[in-house]
Design a protein around this motif. Structure first.
Motif, PDB file in Angstrom:
ATOM      1  N   SER A 152      21.765  30.366  11.826  1.00 36.48           N
ATOM      2  CA  SER A 152      22.285  29.378  10.878  1.00 36.48           C
ATOM      3  C   SER A 152      21.504  29.425   9.564  1.00 36.48           C
ATOM      4  O   SER A 152      22.056  29.221   8.495  1.00 36.48           O
ATOM      5  CB  SER A 152      22.197  27.985  11.474  1.00 36.48           C
ATOM      6  OG  SER A 152      20.928  27.795  12.040  1.00 36.48           O
ATOM      7  N   SER A 153      20.185  29.733   9.657  1.00 38.41           N
ATOM      8  CA  SER A 153      19.394  29.737   8.424  1.00 38.41           C
ATOM      9  C   SER A 153      19.594  31.034   7.641  1.00 38.41           C
ATOM     10  O   SER A 153      19.375  31.089   6.453  1.00 38.41           O
ATOM     11  CB  SER A 153      17.913  29.550   8.740  1.00 38.41           C
ATOM     12  OG  SER A 153      17.496  30.509   9.654  1.00 38.41           O
ATOM     13  N   ARG A 154      20.027  32.095   8.330  1.00 39.93           N
ATOM     14  CA  ARG A 154      20.274  33.355   7.620  1.00 39.93           C
ATOM     15  C   ARG A 154      21.597  33.284   6.863  1.00 39.93           C
ATOM     16  O   ARG A 154      21.710  33.703   5.740  1.00 39.93           O
ATOM     17  CB  ARG A 154      20.420  34.512   8.607  1.00 39.93           C
ATOM     18  CG  ARG A 154      19.163  34.954   9.253  1.00 39.93           C
ATOM     19  CD  ARG A 154      19.587  35.992  10.284  1.00 39.93           C
ATOM     20  NE  ARG A 154      18.578  36.112  11.322  1.00 39.93           N
ATOM     21  CZ  ARG A 154      17.633  37.031  11.303  1.00 39.93           C
ATOM     22  NH1 ARG A 154      17.550  37.869  10.331  1.00 39.93           N
ATOM     23  NH2 ARG A 154      16.765  37.098  12.287  1.00 39.93           N
ATOM     24  N   GLY A 209      19.396  21.583  10.107  1.00 41.68           N
ATOM     25  CA  GLY A 209      19.033  21.344  11.506  1.00 41.68           C
ATOM     26  C   GLY A 209      18.921  22.637  12.302  1.00 41.68           C
ATOM     27  O   GLY A 209      19.195  23.726  11.776  1.00 41.68           O
ATOM     28  N   ILE A 210      18.504  22.492  13.554  1.00 39.91           N
ATOM     29  CA  ILE A 210      18.284  23.689  14.387  1.00 39.91           C
ATOM     30  C   ILE A 210      19.062  23.516  15.690  1.00 39.91           C
ATOM     31  O   ILE A 210      19.033  22.442  16.292  1.00 39.91           O
ATOM     32  CB  ILE A 210      16.775  23.854  14.696  1.00 39.91           C
ATOM     33  CG1 ILE A 210      15.963  23.857  13.389  1.00 39.91           C
ATOM     34  CG2 ILE A 210      16.508  25.136  15.467  1.00 39.91           C
ATOM     35  CD1 ILE A 210      14.477  23.635  13.596  1.00 39.91           C
ATOM     36  N   LYS A 211      19.728  24.572  16.124  1.00 37.24           N
ATOM     37  CA  LYS A 211      20.480  24.498  17.382  1.00 37.24           C
ATOM     38  C   LYS A 211      19.501  24.350  18.543  1.00 37.24           C
ATOM     39  O   LYS A 211      18.402  24.932  18.493  1.00 37.24           O
ATOM     40  CB  LYS A 211      21.281  25.778  17.586  1.00 37.24           C
ATOM     41  CG  LYS A 211      22.514  25.843  16.736  1.00 37.24           C
ATOM     42  CD  LYS A 211      23.306  27.088  17.100  1.00 37.24           C
ATOM     43  CE  LYS A 211      24.474  27.237  16.162  1.00 37.24           C
ATOM     44  NZ  LYS A 211      24.938  28.598  16.071  1.00 37.24           N
ATOM     45  N   PHE A 223       8.802  36.438  13.423  1.00 36.68           N
ATOM     46  CA  PHE A 223      10.006  37.055  12.881  1.00 36.68           C
ATOM     47  C   PHE A 223      11.301  36.396  13.372  1.00 36.68           C
ATOM     48  O   PHE A 223      12.378  36.922  13.126  1.00 36.68           O
ATOM     49  CB  PHE A 223      10.067  38.563  13.192  1.00 36.68           C
ATOM     50  CG  PHE A 223       8.979  39.347  12.531  1.00 36.68           C
ATOM     51  CD1 PHE A 223       9.014  39.600  11.170  1.00 36.68           C
ATOM     52  CD2 PHE A 223       7.906  39.819  13.262  1.00 36.68           C
ATOM     53  CE1 PHE A 223       8.002  40.321  10.559  1.00 36.68           C
ATOM     54  CE2 PHE A 223       6.884  40.537  12.663  1.00 36.68           C
ATOM     55  CZ  PHE A 223       6.935  40.787  11.305  1.00 36.68           C
ATOM     56  N   TYR A 224      11.183  35.266  14.095  1.00 40.78           N
ATOM     57  CA  TYR A 224      12.437  34.652  14.562  1.00 40.78           C
ATOM     58  C   TYR A 224      13.058  33.823  13.451  1.00 40.78           C
ATOM     59  O   TYR A 224      12.409  32.966  12.859  1.00 40.78           O
ATOM     60  CB  TYR A 224      12.198  33.771  15.802  1.00 40.78           C
ATOM     61  CG  TYR A 224      13.517  33.321  16.384  1.00 40.78           C
ATOM     62  CD1 TYR A 224      14.227  34.142  17.235  1.00 40.78           C
ATOM     63  CD2 TYR A 224      14.086  32.102  16.001  1.00 40.78           C
ATOM     64  CE1 TYR A 224      15.466  33.772  17.725  1.00 40.78           C
ATOM     65  CE2 TYR A 224      15.330  31.715  16.478  1.00 40.78           C
ATOM     66  CZ  TYR A 224      16.005  32.558  17.346  1.00 40.78           C
ATOM     67  OH  TYR A 224      17.239  32.189  17.814  1.00 40.78           O
ATOM     68  N   ARG A 225      14.321  34.084  13.158  1.00 42.33           N
ATOM     69  CA  ARG A 225      15.063  33.266  12.211  1.00 42.33           C
ATOM     70  C   ARG A 225      16.372  32.895  12.862  1.00 42.33           C
ATOM     71  O   ARG A 225      17.115  33.763  13.327  1.00 42.33           O
ATOM     72  CB  ARG A 225      15.346  34.044  10.917  1.00 42.33           C
ATOM     73  CG  ARG A 225      14.093  34.550  10.208  1.00 42.33           C
ATOM     74  CD  ARG A 225      14.369  34.848   8.759  1.00 42.33           C
ATOM     75  NE  ARG A 225      14.514  33.607   8.013  1.00 42.33           N
ATOM     76  CZ  ARG A 225      15.335  33.451   6.981  1.00 42.33           C
ATOM     77  NH1 ARG A 225      16.101  34.426   6.601  1.00 42.33           N
ATOM     78  NH2 ARG A 225      15.389  32.290   6.338  1.00 42.33           N
ATOM     79  N   ASP A 227       7.616  23.209   2.817  1.00 40.40           N
ATOM     80  CA  ASP A 227       8.409  24.274   2.204  1.00 40.40           C
ATOM     81  C   ASP A 227       9.700  24.495   3.003  1.00 40.40           C
ATOM     82  O   ASP A 227      10.786  24.610   2.436  1.00 40.40           O
ATOM     83  CB  ASP A 227       7.538  25.541   2.181  1.00 40.40           C
ATOM     84  CG  ASP A 227       8.254  26.734   1.609  1.00 40.40           C
ATOM     85  OD1 ASP A 227       8.450  26.751   0.400  1.00 40.40           O
ATOM     86  OD2 ASP A 227       8.630  27.640   2.390  1.00 40.40           O
ATOM     87  N   ASN A 228       9.584  24.516   4.331  1.00 44.41           N
ATOM     88  CA  ASN A 228      10.783  24.680   5.168  1.00 44.41           C
ATOM     89  C   ASN A 228      11.734  23.500   5.001  1.00 44.41           C
ATOM     90  O   ASN A 228      12.950  23.678   4.947  1.00 44.41           O
ATOM     91  CB  ASN A 228      10.387  24.786   6.653  1.00 44.41           C
ATOM     92  CG  ASN A 228       9.993  26.209   7.027  1.00 44.41           C
ATOM     93  OD1 ASN A 228      10.173  27.130   6.242  1.00 44.41           O
ATOM     94  ND2 ASN A 228       9.442  26.393   8.207  1.00 44.41           N
ATOM     95  N   ALA A 229      11.150  22.285   4.953  1.00 48.81           N
ATOM     96  CA  ALA A 229      11.998  21.089   4.814  1.00 48.81           C
ATOM     97  C   ALA A 229      12.833  21.199   3.537  1.00 48.81           C
ATOM     98  O   ALA A 229      14.024  20.848   3.529  1.00 48.81           O
ATOM     99  CB  ALA A 229      11.132  19.834   4.788  1.00 48.81           C
TER     100      ALA A 229
HETATM  101  P1  ADP Z   1      11.312  31.301   7.623  1.00 51.51           P
HETATM  102  O1  ADP Z   1      11.567  29.912   7.164  1.00 51.51           O
HETATM  103  O2  ADP Z   1      10.550  32.093   6.654  1.00 51.51           O
HETATM  104  O3  ADP Z   1      12.532  31.988   8.111  1.00 51.51           O
HETATM  105  P2  ADP Z   1       9.723  30.080   9.677  1.00 51.51           P
HETATM  106  O4  ADP Z   1       8.866  30.717  10.713  1.00 51.51           O
HETATM  107  O5  ADP Z   1       9.084  29.104   8.776  1.00 51.51           O
HETATM  108  O6  ADP Z   1      10.368  31.272   8.893  1.00 51.51           O
HETATM  109  O7  ADP Z   1      10.910  29.389  10.431  1.00 51.51           O
HETATM  110  C1  ADP Z   1      11.576  30.068  11.471  1.00 51.51           C
HETATM  111  C2  ADP Z   1      12.995  29.583  11.591  1.00 51.51           C
HETATM  112  O8  ADP Z   1      13.004  28.217  12.013  1.00 51.51           O
HETATM  113  C3  ADP Z   1      13.743  29.561  10.267  1.00 51.51           C
HETATM  114  O9  ADP Z   1      14.306  30.810   9.985  1.00 51.51           O
HETATM  115  C4  ADP Z   1      14.794  28.495  10.514  1.00 51.51           C
HETATM  116  O10 ADP Z   1      15.863  29.067  11.252  1.00 51.51           O
HETATM  117  C5  ADP Z   1      14.082  27.507  11.439  1.00 51.51           C
HETATM  118  N1  ADP Z   1      13.552  26.351  10.677  1.00 51.51           N
HETATM  119  C6  ADP Z   1      12.260  26.136  10.359  1.00 51.51           C
HETATM  120  N2  ADP Z   1      12.126  24.952   9.711  1.00 51.51           N
HETATM  121  C7  ADP Z   1      13.354  24.417   9.645  1.00 51.51           C
HETATM  122  C8  ADP Z   1      13.903  23.198   9.100  1.00 51.51           C
HETATM  123  N3  ADP Z   1      13.130  22.293   8.518  1.00 51.51           N
HETATM  124  N4  ADP Z   1      15.224  22.988   9.238  1.00 51.51           N
HETATM  125  C9  ADP Z   1      16.007  23.890   9.852  1.00 51.51           C
HETATM  126  N5  ADP Z   1      15.584  25.052  10.382  1.00 51.51           N
HETATM  127  C10 ADP Z   1      14.281  25.322  10.272  1.00 51.51           C
END
Ligand code: ADP
Length: 330
Positions: A282-284, A264-266, A277-279, A231-233
């Protein structure tokens, strides 16, 4: 609270030690003074012919002096025991209470974070309804839109509370999962089939390379974990992207890889994404993906409960690979 509990626990330790020590001292005092008295009196009898040189009250004086010395030594010993056991007790009480204090802090933090997350949709529902109520000419079309928007927020609240329940289930140390032998590839295929409609919305293709690997684990929770990773992917992929999933087997370990070529992730966020609760920022902002930052925390608890491990590799702006290792079943 922690400080007063620590002091109370130290006092309990001290009380028990001092009661034992004083009882023991009483017994020692009686025993030692009895022996001294007996020795001195026996000596007095032997010295009787020389009574003019050793008057009788000199023996009484020796006995009283010896008793005083024993009593003083016991007082000093008890004082030392009091100081040492007080210090050690305070230290041990701190050690005993530390995990409890950490748990309480964690719970407090969880309640604060959860309340914060719950407040956003609740505030939205409240504001929308208040505005609608003030509108004297509220028409049916607007009312329907309002109900639709309220339902959306209610769905968000429901998924959030579902997350809380899942989290409390998997993060409870007493949780015992029922294990069964199953094919990990089939479980992954099930998840992909379920998430395909979501991938289609962003026109994301799956590419799969699935070896059949049997594992002995709790199937429901493993499916939940795989769902979170896939789902995250999808969530963090760009439109028209690709998600690669792979299952291989090496050294009695099933290896499940979920790779995407999205945001991607920093590097500085990688160590934090499994925290509740960590987000990552970049994803927000950039991606606008919906989430509460609870998925990976649940995934990690599930991996721990099933004696597995999740490892992340990611390059910011290029994509991420989540690898899940699980002991395979012979
Ligand atoms: P959510 O996706 O609901 O925010 P998660 O706990 O699944 O919560 O993920 C935490 C954080 O990790 C996300 O907010 C995102 O910043 C980062 N993350 C997780 N999976 C990915 C991914 N496949 N690519 C980029 N960032 C990701």
């Amino acid at each position: 609270m922690f400080r007063s509990a620590r002091i109370k626990l130290t006092l309990y330790y001290l009380f028990i030690i001092m009661v034992i020590s004083l009882l023991f001292s009483g017994v020692v005092y009686r025993g030692v003074t009895f022996e001294i008295e007996r020795g001195v009196r026996r000596q007095a009898v032997r010295m009787m012919p020389f009574d003019e040189f050793f008057p009788n009250d000199i023996h009484e004086e020796i006995i009283t002096e010896a008793k005083q010395r024993v009593a003083l030594e016991l007082v000093i010993i008890n004082f030392c025991i009091f100081i040492v056991s007080g210090t050690a007790g305070y230290f041990l009480a701190g050690k005993t209470l530390k995990p409890i204090a950490e748990m309480v802090d964690e719970q407090k933090q969880f309640v604060a974070d959860a309340s914060h997350e719950l407040r956003t949709p609740l505030t939205a529902i409240k504001t929308e309804n208040e505005v609608a109520l003030r509108d004297k000419k509220l028409d049916l079309k607007f009312a329907r839109e309002l109900i639709k928007s309220n339902l959306e927020e209610i769905n968000n609240l429901k998924s959030l509370t579902d997350y809380f329940l899942t989290l409390s289930k998997y993060q409870d140390a007493n949780t015992k999962l029922q294990n069964e032998v199953f094919d990990l590839s089939r479980a992954l295929q099930e998840v992909i089939n379920r998430l395909k409609p979501m991938a289609r919305v962003k026109n994301i293709e799956f590419s799969t390379k699935l070896d059949s690997v049997k594992v002995r684990a709790n199937k429901i929770s493993i499916i939940e974990l795989i769902t979170i990773l896939v789902d995250n992917a999808i969530k963090y992929s760009h439109e028209n992207g690709e998600v690669k999933v792979e299952i291989t087997h090496k050294n009695n370990t099933a290896i499940l890889k979920v790779e995407d070529f999205g945001v991607g992730i920093k590097a500085e966020d990688i160590g934090l994404i499994f925290n509740r609760f960590y987000r990552a920022d970049s994803s927000r902002t950039k991606n606008q993906a919906v989430g509460y930052g609870l998925g990976l925390s649940i995934a990690k608890s599930i991996a721990d409960l099933n004696c597995g491990k999740i490892v992340v590799n990611s390059t910011f702006g290029k994509g991420s690979t989540f690898t899940f290792f699980l002991p395979s079943h012979a």
